[in-house]
Enzyme design. Structure first.
Site: not given
Ligand code: THU
Length: 120
Positions: A36-38, A47, A49, A80, A83
């Protein structure tokens, strides 16, 4: 699942501190990982996935056998809704392995997690 765990080490999570890793196995046996890359604009976060999925699709892969999702969490780390829909676009019957802290995981069919997938 070990590849998903390893991928979680690259997670960029300054906001949630919740690192997730994914390993996506394609029908040809190749594996794409993701984390995940915020983002400060929180809705722009991606996310683990979907990171793995966009890597695979951008490499020409469109058929998937299974995805392993790892987080060192107290609950099973299930994908989620976004995804689920994103993966179902390509392989609605794929297997989804979801881990939690301690190394145990559960397995679902994506069609169980997202019945009646939207498509047209
Ligand atoms: N997240 C994932 O990467 N995959 C999941 O299956 C659940 C949630 C991320 C999004 C966000 O960076 C953080 O976990 C907390 O929601």
């Amino acid at each position: 699942m070990s590849m998903a765990r390893e991928a979680s080490f690259n997670a960029y999570v300054p906001y949630s501190r919740f690192a997730v890793g994914a390993a996506l196995e394609c029908s040809d046996g190749s594996v794409y990982t993701g984390c995940n890359i915020e983002n400060a604009a929180l809705g722009s976060t991606i996310c683990a996935e979907r990171t793995a999925c966009v890597k695979a699709v951008s490499d020409g892969k469109r058929s998937f056998r299974r995805i392993a999702v790892f987080a060192d969490s107290s609950n099973w780390c299930t994908p989620c809704g976004a995804c689920r829909q994103f993966l179902a676009e390509f392989s609605p019957e794929m297997e989804v392995l979801c881990a939690k802290a301690g190394g145990r995981y559960v397995s679902y069919k994506l069609s169980e997690l997202l019945p009646h997938t939207f498509n047209y």
